[in-house]
Scaffold this motif. Structure first.
Motif, PDB file in Angstrom:
ATOM      1  N   ILE A 141     -18.605  -9.022 -38.507  1.00  0.00           N
ATOM      2  CA  ILE A 141     -18.866  -8.695 -37.222  1.00  0.00           C
ATOM      3  C   ILE A 141     -18.883  -7.301 -36.388  1.00  0.00           C
ATOM      4  CG2 ILE A 141     -17.162 -10.841 -36.737  1.00  0.00           C
ATOM      5  CD1 ILE A 141     -14.621  -8.334 -36.774  1.00  0.00           C
ATOM      6  N   GLU A 142     -19.276  -6.920 -35.231  1.00  0.00           N
ATOM      7  CA  GLU A 142     -19.272  -5.967 -35.053  1.00  0.00           C
ATOM      8  C   GLU A 142     -18.339  -5.374 -33.868  1.00  0.00           C
ATOM      9  OE1 GLU A 142     -22.583  -5.918 -32.979  1.00  0.00           O
ATOM     10  OE2 GLU A 142     -23.999  -6.438 -35.254  1.00  0.00           O
ATOM     11  N   ASN A 143     -18.174  -3.629 -33.892  1.00  0.00           N
ATOM     12  CA  ASN A 143     -16.950  -3.448 -32.875  1.00  0.00           C
ATOM     13  C   ASN A 143     -15.524  -3.371 -32.718  1.00  0.00           C
ATOM     14  OD1 ASN A 143     -19.597  -2.715 -30.863  1.00  0.00           O
ATOM     15  ND2 ASN A 143     -19.525  -4.969 -30.274  1.00  0.00           N
ATOM     16  N   HIS A 144     -15.537  -3.918 -34.732  1.00  0.00           N
ATOM     17  CA  HIS A 144     -13.892  -3.310 -34.998  1.00  0.00           C
ATOM     18  C   HIS A 144     -13.322  -1.932 -35.849  1.00  0.00           C
ATOM     19  CE1 HIS A 144     -11.225  -6.931 -33.214  1.00  0.00           C
ATOM     20  NE2 HIS A 144     -12.953  -7.463 -33.008  1.00  0.00           N
ATOM     21  N   GLU A 145     -14.920  -1.993 -35.949  1.00  0.00           N
ATOM     22  CA  GLU A 145     -14.553  -0.173 -36.938  1.00  0.00           C
ATOM     23  C   GLU A 145     -13.998   1.100 -36.459  1.00  0.00           C
ATOM     24  OE1 GLU A 145     -16.815  -0.208 -40.525  1.00  0.00           O
ATOM     25  OE2 GLU A 145     -18.364  -1.276 -39.677  1.00  0.00           O
ATOM     26  N   ASN A 146     -12.743   1.765 -36.900  1.00  0.00           N
ATOM     27  CA  ASN A 146     -12.556   3.079 -36.119  1.00  0.00           C
ATOM     28  C   ASN A 146     -12.146   2.637 -33.619  1.00  0.00           C
ATOM     29  OD1 ASN A 146     -12.062   3.848 -38.555  1.00  0.00           O
ATOM     30  ND2 ASN A 146     -14.350   4.179 -38.337  1.00  0.00           N
ATOM     31  N   ILE A 147     -10.991   1.644 -33.714  1.00  0.00           N
ATOM     32  CA  ILE A 147     -10.695   1.295 -33.320  1.00  0.00           C
ATOM     33  C   ILE A 147      -9.512   1.404 -32.418  1.00  0.00           C
ATOM     34  CG2 ILE A 147     -13.115   0.719 -32.375  1.00  0.00           C
ATOM     35  CD1 ILE A 147     -11.854  -1.568 -31.804  1.00  0.00           C
ATOM     36  N   ASN A 148      -9.177   1.433 -31.738  1.00  0.00           N
ATOM     37  CA  ASN A 148      -7.745   0.186 -30.979  1.00  0.00           C
ATOM     38  C   ASN A 148      -7.600  -0.574 -30.167  1.00  0.00           C
ATOM     39  OD1 ASN A 148      -6.199   2.218 -32.845  1.00  0.00           O
ATOM     40  ND2 ASN A 148      -6.243   3.667 -30.826  1.00  0.00           N
ATOM     41  N   HIS A 149      -7.393  -1.667 -30.244  1.00  0.00           N
ATOM     42  CA  HIS A 149      -7.565  -2.960 -29.539  1.00  0.00           C
ATOM     43  C   HIS A 149      -5.830  -3.653 -29.281  1.00  0.00           C
ATOM     44  CE1 HIS A 149      -8.702  -6.080 -32.561  1.00  0.00           C
ATOM     45  NE2 HIS A 149      -7.648  -4.805 -32.965  1.00  0.00           N
ATOM     46  N   ILE A 150      -6.454  -4.369 -27.869  1.00  0.00           N
ATOM     47  CA  ILE A 150      -4.872  -5.496 -27.999  1.00  0.00           C
ATOM     48  C   ILE A 150      -4.752  -6.894 -28.384  1.00  0.00           C
ATOM     49  CG2 ILE A 150      -3.205  -6.585 -25.997  1.00  0.00           C
ATOM     50  CD1 ILE A 150      -3.777  -4.286 -24.429  1.00  0.00           C
ATOM     51  N   ILE A 151      -4.326  -7.149 -29.517  1.00  0.00           N
ATOM     52  CA  ILE A 151      -3.651  -8.677 -29.826  1.00  0.00           C
ATOM     53  C   ILE A 151      -2.812  -9.317 -29.292  1.00  0.00           C
ATOM     54  CG2 ILE A 151      -4.873  -7.416 -31.973  1.00  0.00           C
ATOM     55  CD1 ILE A 151      -2.103  -8.346 -33.085  1.00  0.00           C
ATOM     56  N   ASN A 152      -2.485 -10.700 -29.405  1.00  0.00           N
ATOM     57  CA  ASN A 152      -1.792 -11.209 -29.092  1.00  0.00           C
ATOM     58  C   ASN A 152      -0.473 -11.857 -30.716  1.00  0.00           C
ATOM     59  OD1 ASN A 152      -0.229 -13.105 -27.819  1.00  0.00           O
ATOM     60  ND2 ASN A 152      -1.271 -14.204 -26.784  1.00  0.00           N
ATOM     61  N   TYR A 153       0.068 -11.173 -30.557  1.00  0.00           N
ATOM     62  CA  TYR A 153       0.382 -11.592 -31.967  1.00  0.00           C
ATOM     63  C   TYR A 153       1.967 -12.444 -31.558  1.00  0.00           C
ATOM     64  CZ  TYR A 153       3.356 -10.622 -36.187  1.00  0.00           C
ATOM     65  OH  TYR A 153       4.144 -10.694 -36.886  1.00  0.00           O
ATOM     66  N   LYS A 154       2.188 -13.637 -32.038  1.00  0.00           N
ATOM     67  CA  LYS A 154       3.155 -14.379 -31.319  1.00  0.00           C
ATOM     68  C   LYS A 154       3.513 -14.377 -30.108  1.00  0.00           C
ATOM     69  CE  LYS A 154       4.964 -14.335 -35.714  1.00  0.00           C
ATOM     70  NZ  LYS A 154       6.646 -13.903 -36.874  1.00  0.00           N
ATOM     71  N   LYS A 155       2.486 -14.176 -29.552  1.00  0.00           N
ATOM     72  CA  LYS A 155       2.623 -14.630 -27.688  1.00  0.00           C
ATOM     73  C   LYS A 155       3.049 -13.041 -27.094  1.00  0.00           C
ATOM     74  CE  LYS A 155       3.977 -19.425 -27.271  1.00  0.00           C
ATOM     75  NZ  LYS A 155       4.308 -20.716 -27.260  1.00  0.00           N
ATOM     76  N   THR A 156       3.001 -11.389 -28.459  1.00  0.00           N
ATOM     77  CA  THR A 156       3.470 -10.677 -27.932  1.00  0.00           C
ATOM     78  C   THR A 156       2.312  -9.994 -27.998  1.00  0.00           C
ATOM     79  OG1 THR A 156       5.137 -10.495 -28.637  1.00  0.00           O
ATOM     80  CG2 THR A 156       5.198  -8.321 -28.108  1.00  0.00           C
TER      81      THR A 156
END
Length: 202
Positions: free
Chosen positions: A118-133
């Motif tokens: 994949i691309e654009n996932h190295e050395n970044i911060n981002h939002i995820i949806n973890y158990k609806k949080t």
């Protein structure tokens, strides 16, 4: 104190465990015991007498393990084989398994899943949806789960549909694509609680 076994990594030409892992697990009352990928001495007894196994971050996995022979990545067959041995010993004794970054990926491969570049996932911060949080995590990887492995389910995804966390159907395995031990204080504390609950749950 409770213990968790972890395959050692080479840092500055010696085998060791990164201090960030040690601090993270110390905060939840767990000490780490190193297992050498090159010298199998009492590793089965160590896993048997511990809470289980931590598969940490690291390099790539041999793509032949998931039928991607054309991919050019750096991997260690020795480490792959050692972690496979450790993983199935942990399962044999019904122990808990935690995966971080590479750890998540190799658990998926051990369970007959596959990976993709994949691309654009190295050395970044981002939002995820973890158990609806929704929570901000880091990202240091260039590979991710493609086909999900057997007896695993997705518990977190990113906005671009990358699988960010998984658990096993029997609740014995929990794995993160990100590094919880490197998160900012509030987010790190959130996952310290998640991991503590996972490790002590029956």
């Amino acid at each position: 104190m409770n213990t968790l076994c972890v395959p050692l990594r080479i840092y500055e030409d010696i085998f060791g465990i990164k201090s960030s892992y040690q601090k993270f697990f110390k905060h939840i009352g767990v000490s780490l015991i190193g297992l050498s990928p090159s010298k199998f001495v009492n590793y089965e007894e160590a896993i048997k007498n511990s809470l289980g196994l931590l598969l940490p971050g690291g390099g790539d996995i041999n793509p032949q393990r998931y039928n991607k022979k054309d991919e050019e990545v750096k991997y260690s067959n020795q480490l792959d084989k050692a972690e496979e041995k450790f993983y199935f010993i942990a399962k044999k004794y019904d122990k808990k398994v935690i995966g971080i970054c590479r750890g998540l990926q190799i658990i998926n491969v051990f369970e007959n899943g596959t990976l993709k570049n994949i691309e654009n996932h190295e050395n970044i911060n981002h939002i995820i949806n973890y158990k609806k949080t929704k929570i901000i995590v880091n990202s240091f990887h260039h590979q991710a789960i493609d086909k999900l492995g057997d007896n695993l389910k997705i518990i977190a995804t990113s906005s671009d549909n990358i699988i960010e966390a998984i658990e096993s159907d029997d609740k014995k395995t929990l794995a993160f694509q990100f590094h919880p031990e490197k998160l900012r204080y509030n987010e790190r504390k959130y996952f310290e609680k998640e991991v503590r609950t996972f490790l002590i749950a029956k």
